[in-house]
Structure formats: structure tokens, C-alpha cells
Design a protein around this motif. Structure first.
Motif, mmCIF file in Angstrom:
data_model
loop_
_atom_site.group_PDB
_atom_site.id
_atom_site.type_symbol
_atom_site.label_atom_id
_atom_site.label_comp_id
_atom_site.label_asym_id
_atom_site.label_seq_id
_atom_site.Cartn_x
_atom_site.Cartn_y
_atom_site.Cartn_z
ATOM 1 N N TYR A 153 0.926 -1.439 0.183
ATOM 2 C CA TYR A 153 -0.041 -0.032 -0.008
ATOM 3 C C TYR A 153 0.978 1.249 -0.051
ATOM 4 O O TYR A 153 0.203 2.159 -0.853
ATOM 5 N N ALA A 187 2.324 1.756 -3.371
ATOM 6 C CA ALA A 187 1.169 2.201 -4.420
ATOM 7 C C ALA A 187 0.787 3.637 -4.265
ATOM 8 O O ALA A 187 0.415 4.513 -5.002
ATOM 9 N N GLU A 228 -7.036 3.107 -8.058
ATOM 10 C CA GLU A 228 -7.328 3.739 -7.016
ATOM 11 C C GLU A 228 -8.116 2.855 -6.106
ATOM 12 O O GLU A 228 -7.840 2.785 -4.909
ATOM 13 N N ARG A 267 -5.876 -0.068 -4.898
ATOM 14 C CA ARG A 267 -5.180 0.608 -3.367
ATOM 15 C C ARG A 267 -6.108 0.638 -2.430
ATOM 16 O O ARG A 267 -5.549 0.199 -1.069
ATOM 17 N N CYS A 294 -9.166 -7.484 -5.196
ATOM 18 C CA CYS A 294 -8.024 -6.808 -5.108
ATOM 19 C C CYS A 294 -7.421 -7.137 -6.462
ATOM 20 O O CYS A 294 -6.796 -6.398 -7.134
#
Length: 304
Positions: free
Chosen positions: A81, A84, A104, A107, A146
């Protein structure tokens, strides 16, 4: 006698173009490296959560092991994260087209995976394992979504969304299985009375994941890409002329498969120290294979 100014220096001499593997490595632009690292971290975090939860639900593993693996999954997801957050995503990565609209949400989902993994570890630490498992099941579902969003971001040049999604899914399971099984092998080194079933089952998960990767590699390599990437330093000859593709097959799949089978066989005869050593090497092969696969993908749009 020539003057000093007329003597050619190394900068003046003609430079020989790299060839073979050297040319391929030079063609991997640094622009794609942060994205490759992000993919590997995502696969490691989510895969470790999946496989650890499966082993916990099956039973036979210790609470200390579950606590260790879920805490590591939370740390790795947090690092992913953080990475990212630092990426400035544009319309392409060194000529490989991406769909930035998926980034987005991916993330945000990665942050949820971080939180659920950390909560699972805390619940195990407190002795509230059932509540932790329920949260981890939800976190695992979020992990699938994800990976699905990550695949959507990488899908534009690939022949189809399914190709990149299934490749990432199989890679996530393989990375999670090899890291979890290798770590669990260390518990036998300190307590020999532990049951052998968990390590055998983890080895089977790894073997099945590698076989699935082989099948997907054959499919994704055979189907032409939808949009050919245009990297700054392209590799002539396409996929089959790329040495990284063959290293991916030899190291990341064939060698890893042999090591996984040997680890299973040694676990079946309860030679746990040997199995753990084999899984150590296998983990290096699997991780190397995933890095090579992503490198090939950014160059050729084939998610191998």
C-alpha cells in the motif's frame, strides 16, 4: 607523436550493442520495476493470507504459526500500500498500456487487506481465534477482488481480461503456498511431535498452483496480444525470442515443480528438515519466476 587531445577515450570509442540475454535485461526499463515489485508484494500478502487461513481452518498448525504468518501478511500488504501511494500512474508503463481507473480502487482494497490481516493476527494473539477467522474470510474475499482490480489495470494490451486475472490468481496462490509451507517447516525443527499432514497439504497446494501456472502459460503464450507494447528498448523476435521467457519456464516452473514434488516426498517420510530446505530453494525459484513473468508481460503483453 599524437597529442593528448587526439588520443581516443572510452567515451569516444564505438559502443557495441548488447546481444542475447544482455540485450533482454537492458530492455527491461526501470519504469516497470516499481509495478513489478507492487505485483509481487500484493501476491505475497494476499497469497499468504489465503493459505494461512486455509491451514488454520483445516487444523494441525499452531497458533504461534498463524500469528506469525498473519502478522507478516499485514506488514507486506502495508508495504504494498505504501508503494502504491508513491506511484504516479499514467496511461502506460514504458509503452505497456494500462487502465489507470482500476488503480485507486485496488489501492483502497489493499488497505482493507492490510487491516483484516492485522486484525486476524491480533485476534489470534488474544486467543479469540474464531472471530479472527471470520474477519480473515472477509479479508480473503477482498483479496480476490483486489487481484481482480489489479488484473483490470494490466489487461488492456493482453488478449483478454481472463488471461491476466487467472495468471495473477495462480501466481498469488503459488507465492502464498511456498512462503507459508517454508515457514511452517521451521516449526518441525523445534517440535518434532507436530503432525505431518499440514506440510503435505501445503505442498500439494503449491504443486497444483504450479501446474495451473503451466497450463495458463501455454494458453497465454499461444494467444496473440491485443495491443503490442512499445517499450523504449524493445526485444526483437517477440515472445519466443525472449530469454526471460525461457528462464521463466526453466526456473520459475520446471525447477520449482521438481522441488515442490521432492518436498512433498520428503514430508511423506517425515524428513521435515530436508523438506524445509527444499522449500527454501523452491521459494527462490517461485519468486524469481514471478519477477521474470511480470518482466515478460510488460515487454510482450503475454501474462506468462
Amino acid at each position: 607523436m599524437p597529442s593528448v587531445a587526439s588520443i581516443p577515450t572510452a567515451l569516444d570509442l564505438p559502443r557495441k550493442a548488447p546481444s542475447g540475454a544482455a540485450a533482454t535485461l537492458a530492455a527491461v526499463n526501470a519504469e516497470a520495476l516499481p509495478y513489478t515489485l507492487l505485483i509481487i508484494l500484493v501476491e505475497l500478502a494476499i497469497g499468504s493470507l489465503w493459505v494461512t487461513l486455509a491451514a488454520d481452518l483445516r487444523g494441525g498448525v499452531t497458533r504461534g504459526f498463524v500469528l506469525t504468518m498473519t502478522a507478516l501478511a499485514a506488514v507486506v500488504a502495508g508495504l504494498a500500500y505504501w508503494l502504491a501511494l508513491s506511484l504516479n500512474v499514467g496511461p502506460d508503463v514504458d509503452g505497456y498500456l494500462i487502465d489507470a481507473g482500476w488503480f485507486e480502487p485496488m489501492r483502497t482494497l489493499l488497505l482493507v487487506v492490510t487491516g483484516t490481516s492485522a486484525f486476524y493476527a491480533f485476534m489470534v494473539f488474544m486467543g479469540w481465534d474464531p472471530a479472527g477467522r471470520i474477519v480473515a474470510i472477509g479479508g480473503s474475499v477482498v483479496g480476490v477482488i483486489c487481484v481482480a482490480f489489479l488484473a483490470g489495470m494490466l489487461a488492456p494490451p493482453v488478449w483478454g481480461y481472463a488471461g491476466v486475472f487467472l495468471a495473477l490468481l495462480a501466481g498469488t496462490v503459488a507465492v502464498g503456498a511456498v512462503s507459508t509451507s517454508m515457514t511452517w517447516g521451521h516449526w518441525y525443527l523445534t517440535e518434532g511431535s507436530l503432525p505431518g499432514r499440514p506440510l503435505r497439504e501445503l505442498a500439494w497446494i503449491l504443486i497444483v498452483a504450479i501446474v495451473l501456472q503451466v497450463v495458463l502459460l501455454a494458453i497465454n503464450a499461444a494467444i496473440p496480444e491485443r495491443i503490442t507494447p512499445t517499450p523504449a528498448n524493445p526485444v526483437d523476435g517477440g515472445l519466443l525470442a525472449n530469454p526471460l521467457f525461457w528462464f521463466r519456464i526453466g526456473v520459475g516452473l520446471a525447477f520449482a515443480f521438481v522441488l515442490a514434488v521432492l518436498a512433498l516426498r520428503t514430508a511423506q517420510i517425515r524428513s521435515m528438515q530436508s523438506a524445509t530446505g527444499l522449500l527454501y530453494i523452491c521459494m527462490g525459484a517461485v519468486f524469481t519466476g514471478e519477477v521474470l513473468a511480470r518482466g515478460v508481460q510488460f515487454l510482450t503483453a503475454h501474462p506468462v
